[in-house]
Design an enzyme around this catalytic site. Structure first.
Site, short mmCIF file in Angstrom:
data_model
loop_
_atom_site.label_atom_id
_atom_site.label_comp_id
_atom_site.label_asym_id
_atom_site.label_seq_id
_atom_site.Cartn_x
_atom_site.Cartn_y
_atom_site.Cartn_z
CE LYS A 292 4.74 2.64 10.47
NZ LYS A 292 4.38 3.84 11.43
N GLY B 198 9.64 1.84 7.10
CA GLY B 198 9.12 0.46 6.50
C GLY B 198 8.34 0.71 5.51
CG LEU C 270 -1.92 -0.85 1.44
CD1 LEU C 270 -2.67 -1.03 2.56
CD2 LEU C 270 -2.87 -1.06 0.11
N GLY C 271 2.10 1.13 0.44
CA GLY C 271 3.04 2.29 0.49
C GLY C 271 4.27 2.19 1.25
N GLY D 62 7.70 3.97 3.46
CA GLY D 62 8.38 5.17 4.24
C GLY D 62 9.65 4.96 4.72
CB VAL E 32 1.63 0.53 4.88
CG1 VAL E 32 0.49 0.08 5.43
CG2 VAL E 32 2.28 1.28 6.07
CG ASP F 253 3.06 13.92 10.46
OD1 ASP F 253 3.32 14.65 9.84
OD2 ASP F 253 3.87 12.81 10.08
#
Length: 772
Positions: A28, A11, A5-6, A8, A13, A118
């Site tokens: 995650k 790590g 899914l994505g 960063g 996701v 954030d």
């Protein structure tokens, strides 16, 4: 794992299937290089713990942190609707509708002592039905907690100046971030975009949205306050923002959920790659594209050739027909004479026609979309009110709402979208009034139903509770009330019969009748009161008899018999204060009797110098009643004697311990303490005499005879080396000794000797005779 899914810095996701829970979850996964990083794993665990503690419908839910041989991950709720980055440039109504729950979630987190730090569109996810969820608490901190040196600071466009400088976490950081979130969604770009730097964040103010026509002034002013550089100039907390957003939302008329680019007003910030269209309200134009050429079969080619030939033939015939009409017919049929007009062209003025107004298709499309959205927004609420029997209690507001809905549907069917939208828009305030009134009507019907039951009107009670259940299908009070109304007439008849039997003195039959009434309706007060009265009359004699027997036994100090009688009285009348007082009296007398007996036993033990047993009895008395002075004094008197007696017995029962010099020194101290006791009883005198004798004998050396072969070297541990000899005598103080004999080429010999005062030892032979 299903798909990524994505990703960063810490790590990635993934979408995963949880086979135990039977649903999709978001996972995650910590990066491989951080698997052995204690700080990273701790941060992941801390994020999970914070999310678990923040139970809120608009905060993402987590399952927990898991570890395997290869991976560390946190499993959380999967939200499939994307994030708020796609909502940039939406209208104020839409933005408020989706961000107000996030403001409430942040207020909830602050009350729990957590600062998110954030807040940005990418960290607000949407469920499939549009519910916003706040996520990514990876850099969250507790209130007033200082960030670690290597901890993440957040997004450059959304962090406050204080967060940028590494100050302690505060709610004002999230207030700033939430203001930046609103700014980005309403304008299309974050504050200070695209040239945000640490220096500009500290000193420059972003362009105010008060100039944007699509942003209401109160909302723009709130955003300006949220983005103030000093925390003291920002709103005091998210609760204040929730109240102001709610007020702002109430004052904004409904607008498009999806607006065209031309309808969105943005601040004059030119993005490097996005250009809004120049024309305002320009209708959409279609664009023709040549279809892709695909290979055709022979049959298709033949059919296509036939169609083309047929088309050419039709075109030729059309041309011949046109020529015949315009050239042949005029020759064959001359033109008929024209009649003279009655008036000249000047005399008859042509009717004036207004220029045709072009339809604004973009505006029409927006009106249609707004009407559909208004209709969708009120449809579910309206159906819920109908399910709650609003036609019975809605009054003028319900009639007006129904009329507006019918008129709106008619106009929408006639493509009068603007008026349809206005009709649908007028329904929402009416529904608000009806939903608020529903709560009041529910409370009124519950009160009316309970009053009707109290007054014995079963039909009225049934009507009231049935309507209450339509208003709230799961209402426990209404459900119970409807059940009571069904049996009310029968219950009242039974109660009347029971009261008549009670007056006639038929107590047993009256009690049975009241119990039948309570079996049908346990909440009938008249039946409960009647049963209590007859039960009291039945139990009164038994109670009085049991209490009398108990007091007779108590007077005679037959405590067991008295307790049984009082227990019987308690079964007749549970919770009776008379029974409790009588039982306390028994306990007090038994305690007093027990204390007296133990004091007598302790005194007897003390007279026999059995100090440990006397001390135990005195301590038992203190536990029963710490106010007994004799027991406290007995403990003070017997405790040191019991300790002294124990020490003396230890030396006397193990006299061999006295052969050690340190033990003899301690024994002499104990003996000195014993000699100071006055008066000393027979037992203590005997202990003193025996220990004195043992100590005196322990100091007298004993002659020990040793025999050898004049070849073996003799050594006595703790005494010294004696050399070789055939026979020798040595004087040794009482105690245990080890004699060792050594001889080159022979095995060593060891002899253990025990020297006891007043005892003659056999000669000790020590010779090394076994060759190696």
């Amino acid at each position: 794992m299903v798909r990524a899914l994505g990703s960063g810095g810490s790590g990635s996701v993934w979408l995963a299937q949880d086979k135990e829970l039977g649903r999709f979850v978001a996972v995650k996964v910590l990066a491989d290089e951080l698997m052995q990083d204690v700080a990273a794993v701790t941060a992941l665990q801390r994020e999970c713990d914070r999310l678990k503690a923040l139970e809120h419908p608009n905060i993402i839910q987590v399952d927990g942190v898991h570890r395997s041989a290869r991976h560390t991950w946190i499993a959380m709720e999967y939200v499939s609707g994307g994030d708020l980055t796609s909502w940039r440039g939406r209208g104020a109504t839409e933005v408020l509708r989706v961000t107000l729950p996030i403001a409430e979630a942040l207020a909830h987190a602050h009350r729990a002592g957590v600062v998110h730090r954030d807040v940005k569109p990418a960290n607000v996810l949407l469920t499939s039905d549009g519910v916003p969820k706040l996520t990514d608490f990876g850099i969250a901190l507790a209130l007033n907690e200082l960030p670690a040196a290597r901890a993440g600071r957040g997004s450059l466009f959304t962090m406050s100046p204080q967060q940028l400088d590494g100050a302690a976490a505060a709610a004002s950081d999230d207030v700033y971030g939430f203001g930046a979130l609103l700014y980005e969604l309403l304008s299309g770009y974050p504050p200070l975009y695209p040239n945000a730097t640490p220096e500009s964040i500290r000193n420059e103010r972003p362009r105010s949205l008060t100039e944007a026509a699509s942003v209401p002034a109160p909302l723009a002013q709130l955003i300006d306050r949220c983005l103030e550089k000093s925390p003291a100039d920002r709103p005091p907390g998210m609760d204040t923002i929730v109240r102001e957003l709610t007020a702002a939302m109430a004052g904004i008329p409904a607008v498009n959920i999806i607006q065209t680019p031309a309808a969105v007003s943005r601040p004059a910030v030119a993005p490097p790659s996005i250009r809004p269209p120049v024309a305002q309200g320009e209708p959409l134009r279609s664009e023709w594209k040549r279809p892709a050429v695909t290979a055709r079969s022979d049959d298709e080619l033949r059919r296509q050739g036939f169609r083309r030939g047929l088309g050419v033939a039709v075109a030729i015939l059309a041309v011949i027909g046109i020529g015949f009409v315009f050239f042949a017919l005029p020759r064959w049929f001359p033109e008929a004479p024209k009649a003279k007009p009655a008036q000249t062209a000047k005399e008859v003025e042509a009717p004036k026609t207004e220029p045709r107004k072009e339809t604004d298709f973009a505006a029409l499309a927006r009106a249609k979309q707004e009407a559909e959205e208004q209709r969708t927004a009120i449809e579910g609420r309206f159906e819920k009110l109908r399910a709650r029997a609003v036609d019975l209690w809605g009054g003028a507001e319900f009639k007006q709402a129904s009329d507006e809905l019918a008129a709106g549907d008619r106009d929408f069917a006639a493509r009068e979208y603007v008026t349809a939208r206005d009709h649908f828009k007028a329904i929402a305030p009416l529904i608000d009034v009806l939903e608020k009134r529903a709560t009041e009507v529910l409370a009124h019907q519950l009160a009316a139903g309970n009053k009707a039951i109290a007054e014995g009107r079963s039909a009225d009670a049934k009507t009231a509770f049935e309507l209450a259940l339509k208003l709230d299908a799961g209402n426990a009070v209404a459900t119970r009330g409807l059940k009571r109304s069904a049996t009310l007439d029968e219950v009242l008849a039974l109660v009347a019969t029971g009261e008549r039997l009670e007056k006639e003195g038929n107590i047993t039959a009256a009690a049975e009748t009241f119990r039948k009434a309570l079996a049908l309706d346990a909440d009938t007060a008249r039946a409960s009161d009647g049963l209590a009265r007859v039960d009291a009359r039945v139990s009164s004699d038994a109670f009085a008899s049991s209490m009398a027997r108990g007091f007779d036994a108590l007077t005679a100090r037959r405590y067991g018999e008295a307790r049984s009688a009082f227990d019987a009285a308690a079964r007749v009348r549970p919770g009776s204060p008379e029974v409790a007082q009588a039982l306390r009296q028994i306990e007090q007398e038994e305690r007093t009797r027990s204390i007296s007996a133990k004091l007598e036993v302790a005194s007897a033990f003390e007279s026999k110098e059995r100090w440990a047993e006397a001390l135990k009895e005195y301590r038992d008395v203190v536990q029963l009643d710490s106010t007994v002075a004799a027991a406290s004094e007995g403990v003070s008197r017997t405790a040191p004697r019991a300790q002294l007696n124990e020490e003396l017995d230890l030396y006397l029962t193990q006299p061999e311990r006295l052969f050690s010099a340190p033990v003899r020194s301690a024994a002499r101290q104990t003996l000195g303490q014993a000699k100071q006791v006055a008066p000393a009883g027979p037992v203590l005198q005997k202990q003193i005499a025996t220990l004195s004798d043992w100590l005196a004998r322990a100091d007298v050396p004993v002659q020990v005879a040793l025999r050898s072969d004049n070849l073996t070297q003799i050594t006595i541990h703790r005494i010294g080396a004696l050399g070789s000899f055939e026979q020798r005598s040595v004087e040794l103080p009482p105690g245990n000794y080890t004699v060792v004999g050594t001889r080159p080429g022979y095995r060593d010999v060891r002899r253990e000797i025990h020297v006891v005062p007043g005892t003659a030892l056999q000669p000790v032979v020590v010779r090394c005779e076994e060759k190696i």
